[in-house]
Design an enzyme around this catalytic site. Structure first.
Site, mmCIF file in Angstrom:
data_model
loop_
_atom_site.group_PDB
_atom_site.id
_atom_site.type_symbol
_atom_site.label_atom_id
_atom_site.label_comp_id
_atom_site.label_asym_id
_atom_site.label_seq_id
_atom_site.Cartn_x
_atom_site.Cartn_y
_atom_site.Cartn_z
ATOM 1 N N CYS A 90 0.821 -1.195 0.000
ATOM 2 C CA CYS A 90 0.000 0.000 0.000
ATOM 3 C C CYS A 90 0.867 1.261 0.000
ATOM 4 O O CYS A 90 2.009 1.238 0.411
ATOM 5 C CB CYS A 90 -0.934 0.092 1.199
ATOM 6 N N ARG A 105 2.786 0.600 -5.509
ATOM 7 C CA ARG A 105 2.784 -0.143 -4.250
ATOM 8 C C ARG A 105 1.507 -0.970 -4.070
ATOM 9 O O ARG A 105 1.345 -1.676 -3.075
ATOM 10 C CB ARG A 105 2.927 0.824 -3.072
ATOM 11 N N ASN A 137 -0.186 1.280 5.865
ATOM 12 C CA ASN A 137 0.608 0.381 5.024
ATOM 13 C C ASN A 137 1.306 -0.592 5.971
ATOM 14 O O ASN A 137 2.068 -0.173 6.827
ATOM 15 C CB ASN A 137 1.633 1.223 4.240
ATOM 16 N N GLU A 195 15.247 -15.114 -14.935
ATOM 17 C CA GLU A 195 14.737 -13.742 -14.989
ATOM 18 C C GLU A 195 13.844 -13.535 -16.218
ATOM 19 O O GLU A 195 12.810 -12.878 -16.140
ATOM 20 C CB GLU A 195 15.922 -12.766 -14.955
#
Ligand code: G6P
Length: 622
Positions: free
Chosen positions: A2, A27, A100, A495
């Site tokens: 958050c 976020r 958060n 990756e």
């Protein structure tokens, strides 16, 4: 996760909050909301979904209050509904909280508050915090007249008292309608920064929500609270000890986080890599004098040179960079090295002996698991260094010393330029330690020269972007892909697979190419795409054998090969080329076409590239 932002100043808070939230949307973006305060009345607007949805609600009427708090959510406790969106309020409707983090004992606190007659409307742990503050606020009612005597108002005392009950992590911004000129913030385990402008303050999860307004900030530490009022701010611990903080400069500009003509942040960040790696090496790699200067670890170089065992710990993409590091430190510095997922390391009983060094790798410097691994390693007496991008982040401040990546803010949720910088920093460190141990001056000088030449070489790969888009277009109808590499390029295979799955939602698996025959080869049929990272190097002939095995079974090969390789075309259904460099430098180059492949596949599939579903850039929960 958050993102939180709060504003107190002379301008209308609402546009400042929503702009700040957009910058923090990386976020989490499950829901969004704001609480605005004016003359004792709280206005709360929130919605499930993105900030753009919140803006629609806020458009008419427009709000003129000059104080408010805002939130963008990555759901942990409770579905991403409007009711569960923040701000959460207490039972009296006076207290509004954005949060958060995770309140671990929220169940116990909720049961207790319910037994005291408090009713809950959401499934969130944050509502427990709001109600707890409301509960203590009511307890202090009779002392309201005199509570300024000890420098604290009733609101502040209620927050402080509540924090003593709360276990877990939080970055909080809190309003109380009885105190229309005050915002209280608190931090433990989640980041919180106060931007200090002229007559205005912005409290936020990170500097990206602040830089538009001011470049001066203070960084809160764990267990600290901040009380912000029009005349200034005070910081104190949750045990009521005043703390003096100094203002620091925020080191990146607004231009660095804007799109600059690119369709997405991810594409911009991929294309930035020649420049970002130059910045990363700038002032550190001295080709003329064949020296590497890593100022952030200067005080630890003696310890590092004597390292008996190196543990690299990280999550996600940073973990893959760590795997490249494993090869590098063994190869160049002859240091036994292992790479551990931070989430695993923290819950093991790791053996830390004299001479063990732990290096934490993290773009954000806020990843909860990596931070916990750092704390665990420190507690057991290891020398702990951080390889972090975000200056002033928690991991950067918690480690003994470190090396910043210096690539500017990375906004796209899928990490790209941070990976190449992480590998570059690992290369600089491995060469420097190697030089101090056994590499000859000639060898070190050669390596420094070769590393310095890498950024320029990325440009020829970026020029193939349209060609790579074509390859993506011809293969995105396949739901399963393999990525295969050997040696230094094995982590690149991992990756490449991670990039593809996280943004295009195509299932992909990364493997050491030789492992394919132990199981995954059974998947190969009907043109299934197999991406081989096969530049010239010691294992070239072996990987050609693996390519043949895939072709013989009807697989379709996408091959990343050296541009001077004249043989490879016959093995490749699709060919992408990279400049010829020694094996240890290849990952910085070979990963770039895979970043582009994932990007184009995701765009062609109509995905939200910068904000893929269910993900967030900075994972500040376990
Ligand atoms: C998240 C991000 C990844 C990132 C990982 C570690 O999962 O989506 O891109 O690699 O966290 O983040 P860090 O900030 O510690 O490098």
């Amino acid at each position: 996760m958050c993102g939180i932002v709060a504003y107190l100043g002379k301008k209308a808070a609402q546009p400042i909050l929503t702009e700040g939230l957009k910058r923090l949307e990386y976020r989490g973006y499950d829901s969004a909301g704001v609480a605005l305060l004016d003359g004792g009345a709280l206005q709360i607007k929130k919605t499930s979904g993105r900030i753009s949805g919140l803006e629609e609600i806020l458009e008419n009427p427009s709000y003129t209050q000059t104080l408010g708090i805002g939130h963008t959510r990555w759901a942990t406790h409770g579905k991403p509904t409007t009711i569960n969106a923040h701000p959460q309020t207490d039972f009296s409707g006076k207290i509004a909280v954005v949060h958060n983090g995770i309140i671990e004992n929220y169940g116990t606190l909720k049961t207790w508050l319910k037994s005291e007659g408090v009713e809950f409307v959401s499934e969130t742990d944050t509502e427990v915090v709001a109600n707890l503050i409301g509960y203590f606020y009511n307890q202090y009612k009779e002392k309201d007249q005199c509570d300024k005597e000890n420098g604290q108002c009733r609101f502040e005392r209620a927050v402080q008292r509540s924090l003593r009950e709360v276990h877990g992590t939080y970055g909080l911004a809190i309003l109380c309608s009885d105190y229309p000129d005050m915002i209280i913030g608190a931090k433990k385990g989640s980041p919180l920064i106060l931007g200090v402008g002229n007559d205005e303050y912005i409290l936020a999860s990170d500097a990206s929500a602040i830089v538009e307004h001011t470049t001066r900030a203070i960084y809160l530490n764990d267990n600290e609270m901040i009380v912000v009022e029009p005349g200034g701010f005070r910081t104190l611990t949750s045990n009521n000890v005043p703390v003096t903080k100094s203002l620091k400069d925020i080191e990146f500009s607004l231009e660095q986080i804007e799109l600059d003509g690119f369709a997405h942040h991810m594409l911009k960040e991929i294309f930035e890599q020649p420049k970002s790696l130059e910045t990363c090496m700038g002032g550190r790699l001295d080709v003329q004098d064949s020296r590497i200067v890593l100022g952030g670890i200067a005080g630890k170089l003696r310890d590092l040179t004597r390292t008996k065992r190196l543990i690299l710990t990280a999550c996600g993409t940073a973990f893959h960079a760590g795997l490249v590091g494993e090869f590098l430190f063994e190869h160049l510095a002859r240091i036994p090295t292992e790479t551990e997922y931070a989430s695993e390391f923290r819950y093991r009983n790791p053996i830390i002996e004299d001479g063990t060094v732990v290096a934490a790798i993290s773009q954000s410097g806020e990843t909860a698991d990596t931070l916990a691994a750092v704390e665990q390693a420190k507690e057991r007496g290891a020398t702990v260094i951080g390889l972090v991008n975000v200056v002033g982040s928690t991991i950067a401040r918690t480690t003994d010393s470190g090396i910043y990546l210096h690539v500017g803010p990375e906004v796209g949720v899928a990490s790209t330029k941070a990976f190449t910088a992480q590998v570059t920093v690992l290369q600089m460190l491995a060469i420097e330690l190697g030089r101090r141990k056994h590499l000859s001056s000639y060898e070190a000088a050669k390596l420094i020269e070769q590393l310095a030449a890498i950024p320029e070489k990325i440009k020829t790969i970026l020029e193939q972007s349209e060609h790579i888009k074509q390859i993506a277009a011809e293969n995105i109808h396949h739901n399963n892909w393999l990525f295969l590499g050997r040696g230094f390029n094995y982590p690149v295979a991992l990756e490449g697979a991670l990039k593809l799955k996280e943004i295009s939602y195509i299932h992909a698996e990364g493997l050491p190419a030789a492992e394919m025959k132990h199981g995954p080869i059974a998947l190969i049929a009907d043109g299934m795409p197999a991406v081989f990272i096969a530049p010239k190097g010691p294992q070239y002939d072996k990987i050609i054998g693996n390519i043949e095995e895939v072709r013989a079974r009807g697989g379709r090969t996408i091959v990343v090969a050296t541009d001077t390789d004249t043989e490879i075309e016959q093995y490749a259904d699709h060919l992408i080329t990279v400049p010829d460099v020694p094996e240890m430098f290849q990952p910085i180059l070979t990963v770039v076409p895979l970043q582009l492949l994932a990007y184009h596949a995701a765009v062609l599939k109509g995905r939200d590239v910068d904000k893929p579903r269910n993900l967030a850039k900075s994972v500040t929960v376990e």
